[in-house]
Design a protein around this motif. Structure first.
Motif, PDB file in Angstrom:
ATOM      1  N   ARG A 154       0.837  -1.204   0.000  1.00 33.57           N
ATOM      2  CA  ARG A 154       0.000   0.000   0.000  1.00 33.57           C
ATOM      3  C   ARG A 154       0.873   1.256   0.000  1.00 33.57           C
ATOM      4  NH1 ARG A 154      -1.213   2.899   4.223  1.00 33.57           N
ATOM      5  NH2 ARG A 154      -0.726   1.186   5.671  1.00 33.57           N
ATOM      6  N   GLN A 159       1.822   3.949  -3.225  1.00 34.58           N
ATOM      7  CA  GLN A 159       1.571   5.379  -3.140  1.00 34.58           C
ATOM      8  C   GLN A 159       2.841   6.176  -3.456  1.00 34.58           C
ATOM      9  OE1 GLN A 159      -1.327   6.908  -2.772  1.00 34.58           O
ATOM     10  NE2 GLN A 159      -0.353   8.904  -2.937  1.00 34.58           N
ATOM     11  N   TRP A 160       3.981   5.717  -2.954  1.00 36.59           N
ATOM     12  CA  TRP A 160       5.247   6.399  -3.250  1.00 36.59           C
ATOM     13  C   TRP A 160       5.537   6.389  -4.749  1.00 36.59           C
ATOM     14  CZ3 TRP A 160       8.232   3.586   1.228  1.00 36.59           C
ATOM     15  CH2 TRP A 160       8.010   4.272   2.420  1.00 36.59           C
ATOM     16  N   ARG A 167       3.293   6.253  -7.171  1.00 33.43           N
ATOM     17  CA  ARG A 167       2.352   7.190  -7.813  1.00 33.43           C
ATOM     18  C   ARG A 167       2.780   8.636  -7.609  1.00 33.43           C
ATOM     19  NH1 ARG A 167      -1.183   3.127  -6.042  1.00 33.43           N
ATOM     20  NH2 ARG A 167      -1.579   4.136  -4.051  1.00 33.43           N
ATOM     21  N   GLU A 168       3.433   8.910  -6.482  1.00 33.77           N
ATOM     22  CA  GLU A 168       3.896  10.268  -6.182  1.00 33.77           C
ATOM     23  C   GLU A 168       5.272  10.560  -6.780  1.00 33.77           C
ATOM     24  OE1 GLU A 168       3.832  10.307  -1.949  1.00 33.77           O
ATOM     25  OE2 GLU A 168       1.650  10.544  -1.796  1.00 33.77           O
TER      26      GLU A 168
END
Length: 342
Positions: free
Chosen positions: A296, A300-301, A303-304
């Motif tokens: 998870r 997210q990392w 995507r950023e």
């Protein structure tokens, strides 16, 4: 690509020192037929990792050694070609442990469904797979970096080290990478964003590392050992933490009488006097919940744009033995995978 037979690579003999191509054997066998409750997997991508050198040895380790004639172990991304299992459909893309072969049977246990729309499936063998999880649990559970501390990462351009350094940066640490050669060092500095990178091939490597760590080292993520460890040890601060993930410089050591100097007395003296925490670990030591957390958070990392990766792709299963031999000598650049299928 059609394979009328199941091409596979098996262990032919136990390597002594540096593995040889003749320690492996390419075989052809009938494609297995799935029984009720099974699926037939068609391997697309195979992961090559340093732990495989341990598995072909008969020395005591954290896992049972492979036997002569066994299909070489390895993580894979595969497509479900035929399904007789209620939970899996033909065409599903899965993370599996099919090993070095084109086809394998599975009862579904241990498979993880992958979504090619979320990330390239091969990332499940690298940044979003076992190497990435290894970096995450080793650094955060054992290394425990704090903002402003100095974290040093060996094999910084590799599958594990590259993720370790990026996570340490995200956590606010100052990160010094160690890599081999100008190209790898440039990648670690410019693409991955490490603060400093030191080339361990440099004749004045130990001096350069000391200059890069003027306040000493608080966390050292060990992937290498050898002369890199010799340069790191004098720089470790009081209460430094050392997650021991790999010792790739020693994996091809031959008989004990031909090995290098005994570093144990000096190491133990420094561990005692500076109260250093030095802990070996295996990724599977940690609970399944932490793997879910990693997927998870790392997703997210990515995507950023905070977490990047590089793959070194070899074409053809027959090339896997030579590719593994090269991996153990640092010839790969990034996460090493073999493209097996289409």
């Amino acid at each position: 690509m059609t394979h009328p037979q199941n091409l596979r690579v098996v262990l032919a003999s136990r390597p002594v020192g540096r593995p040889k191509a003749t320690d492996f054997r390419v075989e052809r066998a009938p494609i297995p037929e799935p029984a009720e409750g099974q699926v037939l997997l068609e391997v697309q991508t195979l992961s090559l990792d340093p732990y495989m050198r341990w598995r072909v040895s008969d020395e005591k380790s954290y896992a049972e050694p492979m036997q002569i004639g066994d299909v070489m172990v390895g993580g894979t991304v595969a497509r479900v070609k035929t399904s007789r299992h209620p939970d899996w459909r033909e065409g599903d893309i899965v993370l599996s442990s099919a090993g070095w072969q084109h086809y394998a049977l599975s009862d579904g246990s241990g498979l993880r469904r992958l979504d090619p729309e979320m990330a390239p499936p091969s990332t499940a063998l690298g940044v979003l797979g076992m190497p990435g999880l290894t970096a995450y649990v080793g650094l955060l559970n054992i290394g425990q970096p704090k903002p402003g501390e100095t974290v040093v990462v060996a094999a910084a351009s590799g599958a594990v080290g590259s993720v370790v350094g990026q996570i340490a940066r995200i956590k606010g640490a100052r990160v010094v990478g160690i890599a081999g050669g100008p190209q790898k060092c440039a990648f670690v500095k410019e693409e991955l964003g490490f603060d400093v990178v030191v080339d361990h091939h440099a004749p004045d490597f130990a001096q350069k590392l000391a200059e890069a760590c003027p306040d000493g080292i608080d966390v050292y993520f060990e992937n290498v050992s050898g002369h890199v460890w010799d340069a790191v040890l004098p720089l470790l601060n009081d209460f430094a933490r050392v997650p021991v993930c790999g010792l790739i410089a020693n994996y091809n050591d031959g008989p004990a009488d031909r090995r290098g100097p005994d570093r144990l007395p000096a190491t133990m003296r420094e561990i005692l006097s500076r109260r250093i925490t030095l802990q070996g670990f295996i990724v599977f030591d940690f609970p399944k919940e932490q793997e879910d957390e990693f997927l998870r958070v790392a997703g997210q990392w990515i995507r950023e744009g905070k977490l990047r990766w590089r793959e070194d792709v070899v074409d053809g299963l027959e090339q896997a033995p030579e590719a593994l031999i090269g991996l153990l000598e640092g010839k790969n650049f990034g996460k090493l995978v073999v493209r097996v299928g289409d």
